[in-house]
Scaffold this motif. Structure first.
Motif, mmCIF file in Angstrom:
data_model
loop_
_atom_site.group_PDB
_atom_site.id
_atom_site.type_symbol
_atom_site.label_atom_id
_atom_site.label_comp_id
_atom_site.label_asym_id
_atom_site.label_seq_id
_atom_site.Cartn_x
_atom_site.Cartn_y
_atom_site.Cartn_z
ATOM 1 N N ALA A 73 0.834 -1.203 0.000
ATOM 2 C CA ALA A 73 0.000 0.000 0.000
ATOM 3 C C ALA A 73 0.868 1.251 0.000
ATOM 4 N N ASP A 74 1.914 1.244 0.827
ATOM 5 C CA ASP A 74 2.833 2.387 0.883
ATOM 6 C C ASP A 74 3.496 2.615 -0.470
ATOM 7 N N GLY A 75 3.821 1.524 -1.159
ATOM 8 C CA GLY A 75 4.468 1.641 -2.461
ATOM 9 C C GLY A 75 3.574 2.310 -3.486
ATOM 10 N N LEU A 76 2.305 1.904 -3.514
ATOM 11 C CA LEU A 76 1.377 2.517 -4.460
ATOM 12 C C LEU A 76 1.149 3.988 -4.126
ATOM 13 N N ALA A 77 0.980 4.297 -2.845
ATOM 14 C CA ALA A 77 0.760 5.688 -2.440
ATOM 15 C C ALA A 77 1.960 6.558 -2.810
ATOM 16 N N ALA A 78 3.167 5.999 -2.640
ATOM 17 C CA ALA A 78 4.376 6.749 -2.981
ATOM 18 C C ALA A 78 4.446 7.024 -4.481
ATOM 19 N N ARG A 79 4.067 6.040 -5.296
ATOM 20 C CA ARG A 79 4.083 6.233 -6.748
ATOM 21 C C ARG A 79 3.059 7.286 -7.166
ATOM 22 N N MET A 80 1.916 7.273 -6.525
ATOM 23 C CA MET A 80 0.892 8.274 -6.838
ATOM 24 C C MET A 80 1.374 9.671 -6.465
ATOM 25 N N GLN A 81 1.990 9.788 -5.297
ATOM 26 C CA GLN A 81 2.497 11.087 -4.851
ATOM 27 C C GLN A 81 3.603 11.593 -5.768
ATOM 28 N N SER A 82 4.443 10.686 -6.231
ATOM 29 C CA SER A 82 5.513 11.070 -7.156
ATOM 30 C C SER A 82 4.955 11.589 -8.474
ATOM 31 N N ALA A 83 3.762 11.080 -8.844
ATOM 32 C CA ALA A 83 3.120 11.508 -10.090
ATOM 33 C C ALA A 83 2.269 12.759 -9.893
ATOM 34 N N GLY A 84 2.273 13.305 -8.657
ATOM 35 C CA GLY A 84 1.549 14.540 -8.391
ATOM 36 C C GLY A 84 0.140 14.361 -7.856
ATOM 37 N N THR A 85 -0.224 13.125 -7.480
ATOM 38 C CA THR A 85 -1.551 12.859 -6.931
ATOM 39 C C THR A 85 -1.453 12.654 -5.428
ATOM 40 N N PRO A 86 -2.022 13.540 -4.613
ATOM 41 C CA PRO A 86 -1.990 13.350 -3.158
ATOM 42 C C PRO A 86 -2.645 12.021 -2.800
ATOM 43 N N ALA A 87 -2.051 11.283 -1.881
ATOM 44 C CA ALA A 87 -2.590 9.977 -1.514
ATOM 45 C C ALA A 87 -2.294 9.675 -0.059
ATOM 46 N N ARG A 88 -3.112 8.819 0.520
ATOM 47 C CA ARG A 88 -2.888 8.387 1.893
ATOM 48 C C ARG A 88 -3.126 6.884 1.988
ATOM 49 N N VAL A 89 -2.626 6.285 3.078
ATOM 50 C CA VAL A 89 -2.832 4.866 3.356
ATOM 51 C C VAL A 89 -3.620 4.763 4.655
ATOM 52 N N VAL A 90 -4.721 4.029 4.626
ATOM 53 C CA VAL A 90 -5.597 3.893 5.788
ATOM 54 C C VAL A 90 -5.822 2.415 6.075
ATOM 55 N N TYR A 91 -5.695 2.037 7.346
ATOM 56 C CA TYR A 91 -5.915 0.640 7.713
ATOM 57 C C TYR A 91 -7.381 0.412 8.054
ATOM 58 N N ALA A 92 -8.007 -0.554 7.395
ATOM 59 C CA ALA A 92 -9.401 -0.917 7.665
ATOM 60 C C ALA A 92 -9.395 -2.120 8.596
ATOM 61 N N GLU A 93 -9.520 -1.851 9.875
ATOM 62 C CA GLU A 93 -9.389 -2.913 10.877
ATOM 63 C C GLU A 93 -10.453 -3.991 10.733
ATOM 64 N N ASN A 94 -11.662 -3.598 10.317
ATOM 65 C CA ASN A 94 -12.756 -4.567 10.231
ATOM 66 C C ASN A 94 -12.542 -5.627 9.169
ATOM 67 N N VAL A 95 -11.735 -5.330 8.151
ATOM 68 C CA VAL A 95 -11.459 -6.314 7.100
ATOM 69 C C VAL A 95 -9.980 -6.668 6.998
ATOM 70 N N GLY A 96 -9.125 -5.959 7.728
ATOM 71 C CA GLY A 96 -7.710 -6.284 7.756
ATOM 72 C C GLY A 96 -6.931 -5.879 6.528
#
Length: 242
Positions: free
Chosen positions: A185-208
């Motif tokens: 997830a961190d890898g995808l978010a980093a690639r998006m940010q590098s391409a100029g798209t703000p992104a975040r990673v959120v943990y969904a505890e109910n589904v893991g």
């Protein structure tokens, strides 16, 4: 809705299957929290329409939105709305995709300056670029009965009893993927940010799962536009709100 398959990336359909199922309400498929025994306020549980998942807000405080209004009439008159009421095409109610049931919304026709206040009791409209469905009477008062649609401004009027304030009111995100491992997830978010798209990673505890979301966007319309522009890279993305 489908997510672009990459190593470690799970199909969004799995999340949707875990998140909830749909039931027919007034011709509009939606999930009603009151029917599941949930302690959430009625109508705030996520629901899925045509493969797209919507996340209703827990508050309407300071809500403002620009877009296209439409209206629905005889075909739905007397049928159940998403909150369990009978639809009255001569009443002053309306359908919105994510506003809490009971919300009082001021609707202003940008073409002529006319305004009305309606109460949200249904879900919809599920048509691109439309943000609210009015009754026959509501559309008539706004002077849009003949044309069928009109550009409008929506503004919440007061609070909704029983609803709690949200910490990130008016912040919308486009979910593009979900991973079982945070590193992916961190890898995808980093690639998006590098391409100029703000992104975040959120943990969904109910589904893991670790969810990757682009944003935030200040309005539902802006988020939907962003999601549409991302369809090539992330097919099946959908909108979420804190």
């Amino acid at each position: 809705m489908r997510v672009l398959l990459k190593p470690g990336l799970l199909c969004v359909l799995l999340i949707l299957a875990l998140a909830g199922s749909g039931c027919s309400l007034g011709g509009r498929k939606a999930t009603d929290a009151a029917r599941t025994g949930s302690k959430q306020p009625r109508g705030t549980k996520p629901y899925t329409i045509r493969g797209k998942t919507y996340y209703p807000l827990l508050t309407a405080d300071n809500f403002r939105e620009n877009g296209i209004a439409s209206w629905y009439g005889p075909d739905f008159h007397g049928k159940l709305t998403a909150n369990g009421e009978r639809y009255d095409m001569y009443g002053m109610t309306a359908a919105h995709k994510i506003l809490p049931f009971g919300t009082q919304i001021k609707v202003t026709n940008k073409n002529n300056g006319r305004s009305i206040v309606v109460r949200i009791n249904d879900r919809g409209p599920f048509v691109a670029n439309r943000i609210i469905d009015l009754t026959h009477t509501g559309a008539e008062k706004l002077g849009m009965l003949g044309p069928g649609t009109a550009p409008v401004i929506l503004e919440s009027v007061g609070a909704v009893p029983g609803m709690r304030d949200g910490d990130l009111e008016g912040r919308f995100y486009v979910q593009v993927g979900a991973f079982g491992k945070k590193v992916n997830a961190d890898g995808l978010a980093a690639r998006m940010q590098s391409a100029g798209t703000p992104a975040r990673v959120v943990y969904a505890e109910n589904v893991g799962f670790w969810r990757v979301q682009a944003g935030p966007y200040p309005s539902l319309n802006r988020a939907e536009d962003a999601g549409q522009s991302m369809q090539g890279l992330y097919p099946g993305n959908f909108i979420v709100s804190d």
